[in-house]
Structures are given as structure tokens and as C-alpha cells.
Design an enzyme around this catalytic site. Structure first.
Site, PDB file in Angstrom:
ATOM      1  N   ARG A 285      33.847 -28.897  15.465  1.00 41.90           N
ATOM      2  CA  ARG A 285      34.271 -28.578  17.323  1.00 41.90           C
ATOM      3  C   ARG A 285      33.547 -26.879  17.474  1.00 41.90           C
ATOM      4  NH1 ARG A 285      38.849 -27.039  19.725  1.00 41.90           N
ATOM      5  NH2 ARG A 285      38.774 -26.322  22.019  1.00 41.90           N
TER       6      ARG A 285
ATOM      7  N   HIS B 161      35.722 -21.097  25.623  1.00 43.60           N
ATOM      8  CA  HIS B 161      36.481 -20.263  24.526  1.00 43.60           C
ATOM      9  C   HIS B 161      37.096 -19.071  24.930  1.00 43.60           C
ATOM     10  CE1 HIS B 161      39.457 -22.560  20.770  1.00 43.60           C
ATOM     11  NE2 HIS B 161      39.128 -21.161  21.369  1.00 43.60           N
TER      12      HIS B 161
ATOM     13  N   GLU C  27      41.539 -24.429  26.280  1.00 43.19           N
ATOM     14  CA  GLU C  27      43.343 -23.952  26.801  1.00 43.19           C
ATOM     15  C   GLU C  27      43.343 -23.239  28.214  1.00 43.19           C
ATOM     16  OE1 GLU C  27      44.917 -22.597  23.462  1.00 43.19           O
ATOM     17  OE2 GLU C  27      44.417 -24.077  22.385  1.00 43.19           O
TER      18      GLU C  27
ATOM     19  N   ASN D  29      45.495 -29.663  21.735  1.00 41.58           N
ATOM     20  CA  ASN D  29      45.776 -28.888  20.651  1.00 41.58           C
ATOM     21  C   ASN D  29      47.086 -28.807  20.811  1.00 41.58           C
ATOM     22  OD1 ASN D  29      43.032 -27.969  20.982  1.00 41.58           O
ATOM     23  ND2 ASN D  29      42.737 -26.157  21.892  1.00 41.58           N
TER      24      ASN D  29
ATOM     25  N   TYR E   4      50.217 -27.203  18.342  1.00 43.19           N
ATOM     26  CA  TYR E   4      50.646 -26.369  16.959  1.00 43.19           C
ATOM     27  C   TYR E   4      52.666 -25.765  16.926  1.00 43.19           C
ATOM     28  CZ  TYR E   4      45.960 -23.810  17.059  1.00 43.19           C
ATOM     29  OH  TYR E   4      44.841 -23.833  16.752  1.00 43.19           O
TER      30      TYR E   4
ATOM     31  N   GLU F  91      42.608 -29.834  17.730  1.00 47.20           N
ATOM     32  CA  GLU F  91      43.264 -28.479  16.947  1.00 47.20           C
ATOM     33  C   GLU F  91      44.697 -28.274  16.887  1.00 47.20           C
ATOM     34  OE1 GLU F  91      43.276 -24.491  18.740  1.00 47.20           O
ATOM     35  OE2 GLU F  91      41.190 -24.513  19.627  1.00 47.20           O
TER      36      GLU F  91
HETATM   37  C1  BGC Z   1      43.434 -21.406  20.083  1.00 51.64           C
HETATM   38  C2  BGC Z   1      42.382 -20.769  19.277  1.00 51.64           C
HETATM   39  C3  BGC Z   1      43.704 -20.139  18.001  1.00 51.64           C
HETATM   40  C4  BGC Z   1      45.055 -20.850  18.481  1.00 51.64           C
HETATM   41  C5  BGC Z   1      45.718 -20.550  16.873  1.00 51.64           C
HETATM   42  C6  BGC Z   1      44.576 -21.954  20.024  1.00 51.64           C
HETATM   43  O1  BGC Z   1      45.249 -21.566  20.780  1.00 51.64           O
HETATM   44  O2  BGC Z   1      42.342 -21.993  20.760  1.00 51.64           O
HETATM   45  O3  BGC Z   1      41.500 -19.791  19.593  1.00 51.64           O
HETATM   46  O4  BGC Z   1      42.957 -19.573  17.470  1.00 51.64           O
HETATM   47  O5  BGC Z   1      44.906 -21.510  18.725  1.00 51.64           O
HETATM   48  O6  BGC Z   1      46.546 -19.189  17.832  1.00 51.64           O
END
Ligand code: BGC
Length: 448
Positions: free
Chosen positions: A78, A122, A167, A292, A294, A352
């Protein structure tokens, strides 16, 4: 967790990057500057002084990177297109040399059996369009559709999966509200307008694709589940506002054709009355949603935290990454199940997922990053759990293939499964890359 269940056949294993973070050579071959080119040149905005002039030099080293992807066994890559390479002024004249880079990259991927997943935006808006108001100008929807059409005509014969935006929440929250990201505005009144125009641009690109494209198009959002810190009415309401602001602000319009009620509470007098015709346009079927993921957020009422009046509670004895994000794999399962329950049973990709950790130096050549290995393992187990609970998850993309420019945090935060030496640009797979290669080889069979 159970180990009797494996990932479905055809599950797409990939890794992700974005143009400004990895390419370098931002003005090469006639490209126009982006808002990130300008932002990184403005004193004080990126404290380290780092910028994307060289980054990972992917623009020139892409063949080496594609070879590396093949060695790791990736099924898919991607990446995003830098709008200003293709249309240096954002609209009008097409720069064939810029477009050629993406043609060559796609060809190299396909020759190596790797599927491209192309993100159109992006975060690197052409500076020429920022001069015309950027995301605050309603015309941006038409500009974006024009650019998208150029890309579809050039690559839809070879690219089967497109994402419009990456995002939108981060574009608005960082770019127009807090100012930590380009174009660096701090304005409560601009933020809802920028978000709305992002959604209109997404819709305009989907319309363009339905007219000319032959494969699949979707949207990529960052989702961060919000859990109340207590059962108090105040914390519950703050949690609903935080969730509306970050998660439902984008998904409700796309899937239900309306904004969450809490948006008016969040923005107060800064929340405009958007035309219902716009919302009808934004609500258009998409072929997949990219998620995405995290971290999560444990939310408590905080009257000083604007605009949501909610802040995060740090969890004692829990692990946190170098970007101070709690490691919480269960949140990934919860998020995927929540999407299915609230927005319908459409195909999902984890577009992501990854973590910045300090990678200790090693004397033996192999870079050992046990915390990242653990992060990947537990999040992949969480993804598998979501599939077991009925989520139609089609693929997973590790963020990121390479250590790269972490926006205004510069190169200090490393998310790569492949280490990039900042002096020599030499690529060295970390233990996490080896681990991930084994995940791919066994289709998740090594996850335990
Ligand atoms: C983004 C990336 C970023 C990653 C880590 C995401 O919000 O798409 O570009 O590097 O998080 O912060």
C-alpha cells in the site's frame, strides 16, 4: 487465544508507506511542492529540522524496495501518490514524468507478484491548491476528482484496489485544529469545514471511479475505540463526544448519510448546518473500508480539553510505545466488530497497524526489536479473533515497511519493520520483518 483457526485463503498480507514519508526528491522531474514541503521548511514547526527531501529515497530506490518486499513474501504494497508529482499545480497540466514514476512502481510490483493498493491522498496537498484555500475551498472536491481521474486512466488497468483518502480525521485535527501537521492552522471554525470538504472530495472521487473504474475503491480511516474511565454520566458523555469526533464524524456520513448528533456539542457555534444534498452525495456505497488501528483511549470528562471536553487516562502498568500510545490489541478486535455491527458487513482491510519503539543497536547485524514483534503478534491474534467473530477481514498491512519520516516528529520515531540507516539509507530487515515473513509464509500459522 485459540490456534486452531487460521486466516482465510487469499488473505492479503502487505505493508504500507506514504509518498512524502518515504519517496524523497519532492521536486524531481517537474513535481510541484506540497504543503508538507512548505511546512517542513517553516522554522519551528518540525523541531528536529527533518524533512522529506531525501526520506528513504524510495523515489530512486523503489526497485530495491520491491525486491525486499518479494524477499519478505509480501502479497501487497500500500503506497500513496503525491498529487503534486502528477499535477504540479494541483489541477490542469499533467506532468507525465511524475506519473511515470507510479507506472514504473506498479509494473515492478506486478512483475514481482505484489498487488498495489493505491491511496490517492495521504496528506500532501499541492501547495498551489493550498494557495487557493486548500481543504477550506469547496472546489477542492472537483480538484480531487480531476486528479483521481488522471490516476484511474493511467493505472486502473493494473491497480485493482484504490483508496481515496487516508485518515480524514488526522488531516483536519492536525492540519486545521491543532496545527501540528500541514498546513498548520489552528482554527476551531475551519476544522468542520475541512472535514466536510474531505468527505465531499471522497464522494467526488468515488463518483469518478464508478464512471471510469473497473475494480474497487474505498476509504481509509483511523479508528481509536474510546472506553469510559468510569460509569459516571460525565465520563460516559465525554466518551460519546470523543468517539463522535474521531470515529463517527467520518463513518456516519459515508454509511448513514448524517453527522452524529454530538458534533454540534463538540463544535458549538463552529458547527455549520451542512446541506442535506451534500450528505446524500457523501453516502455512496464503497467497496471496502480500510481501518488504521494503533491504540485505544480511556476517556474521562475534562472541561479544559477542547473541543471534546475529554482527555485520556494513562493506564498504570500497561505498555506504551515511543509515541506514548498504549499497546492494546483487544481494541483492534473491538473496533472491527464495532464497524461490522454499526456500518454493515462490508469487506475490511487493516490498512495500517504498527508501533514506534526504540530499536537497540546490535553487534551481530540482525536488528532485534522484540517489542515490535510482540506488538505485531498480539495485534494479528486480535485480527484473527475478529475474523472468528464474523468480520469480513480481507487483509493486513503493517505500518510501516520502512523506518520513515514521522511527519512533524521527524525521523526520531521508527515504525519500520525494515531499518533504514539515516546516513547510508541501507535497508536492514529487523527481527519483526523476519517474524512477519513467517506469518505470511504460514498464513498466520505461527501466531500461536
Ligand atoms: C498515518 C501515518 C503515520 C502513522 C504513525 C497514521 O496516522 O497514516 O502516515 O506515520 O499513523 O503515526
Amino acid at each position: 487465544m485459540t490456534n486452531s483457526f487460521s486466516f482465510p485463503d487469499g488473505f492479503l498480507w502487505g505493508a504500507a508507506t506514504s509518498a512524502y514519508q518515504v519517496e524523497g526528491s519532492p521536486l524531481a522531474d517537474g513535481a510541484g511542492p506540497s504543503i508538507w514541503h512548505r511546512f517542513t521548511r517553516t522554522p519551528w514547526l518540525v523541531p528536529s529540522g527533518d524533512n522529506g527531501d531525501v526520506a528513504c529515497d524510495h523515489y530512486r530506490l523503489y526497485e530495491e524496495d520491491v525486491r525486499l518486499m518479494r524477499e519478505l513474501g509480501l502479497h501487497a504494497y500500500r503506497f500513496s501518490v503525491a498529487w503534486g508529482r502528477v499535477l504540479p499545480e494541483g489541477t490542469g497540466r499533467v506532468n507525465e514524468k511524475g506519473l511515470d514514476f507510479y507506472r514504473r512502481l506498479v509494473d515492478a510490483l506486478l512483475e514481482n507478484g505484489i498487488q498495489p493498493l493505491v491511496t490517492l491522498y495521504h496528506w500532501d496537498l499541492p501547495a498551489a491548491l493550498d494557495d487557493r484555500g486548500g481543504w477550506l475551498n469547496r472546489d477542492v472536491a472537483g480538484w480531487f476528482a480531476e486528479y483521481a481521474r488522471v490516476m484511474f486512466r493511467a493505472l486502473d488497468d493494473r491497480v485493482r484496489t484504490w483508496a481515496t483518502l487516508n485518515e480524514p480525521w488526522v488531516v483536519t485535527d492536525g492540519g486545521y485544529l491543532h496545527g501540528a501537521l500541514a498546513p498548520g492552522h489552528r482554527n476551531l471554525f475551519e476544522a468542520p469545514i475541512a472535514s466536510h470538504h474531505l468527505l465531499l472530495a471522497h464522494a467526488a472521487a468515488v463518483e469518478a471511479y464508478r464512471a471510469e473504474g473497473r475494480h474497487k475503491i474505498g476509504l481509509v480511516v483511523n479508528l481509536e475505540p474510546k472506553y469510559p474511565a468510569s460509569d459516571s454520566e460525565e465520563d460516559l458523555a465525554a466518551t460519546r463526544r470523543a468517539d463522535a469526533y474521531m470515529n463517527r464524524q467520518y463513518l456516519d456520513p459515508v454509511f448513514h448519510g448524517r453527522y452524529p448528533d454530538e458534533m454540534a456539542e463538540v463544535f458549538g457555534e463552529a458547527w455549520p448546518d451542512f446541506p442535506s444534498a451534500d450528505l446524500a452525495r457523501i453516502r455512496q456505497p464503497i467497496d471496502f473500508l480500510g481501518v488504521n488501528y494503533y491504540t485505544r483511549n480511556v476517556t474521562k470528562f475534562d472541561p479544559t480539553a477542547l473541543p471534546v471536553q475529554a482527555s485520556a487516562v494513562k493506564q498504570k502498568r500497561h505498555a506504551y510505545t515511543e509515541t506514548a500510545w498504549e499497546v492494546y490489541p483487544e481494541g483492534l478486535t473491538d473496533t472491527l466488530v464495532w464497524v461490522k455491527e454499526n456500518y454493515g458487513d462490508l469487506p475490511l482491510y487493516i490498512t495500517e497497524n504498527g508501533a514506534a519503539f526504540y530499536d537497540p543497536p546490535t553487534a551481530h547485524g540482525e536488528l532485534s526489536d522484540p517489542l515490535r514483534v510482540d506488538y505485531l503478534r498480539t495485534h494479528l491474534q486480535a485480527a484473527r479473533e475478529a475474523i472468528e467473530r464474523g468480520v469480513d477481514l480481507r487483509g493486513y498491512f503493517a505500518w510501516s515497511l520502512l523506518d520513515n519520516l514521522e511527519w512533524s516528529l521527524g525521523f526520531s520515531k521508527r515504525f519500520g519493520i525494515v531499518h533504514v540507516d539515516s546516513e547510508t539509507l541501507k535497508r536492514t530487515p529487523k527481527a519483526s520483518a523476519r517474524f512477519y515473513a513467517e506469518v505470511i509464509r504460514t498464513n498466520g500459522g505461527n501466531l500461536g
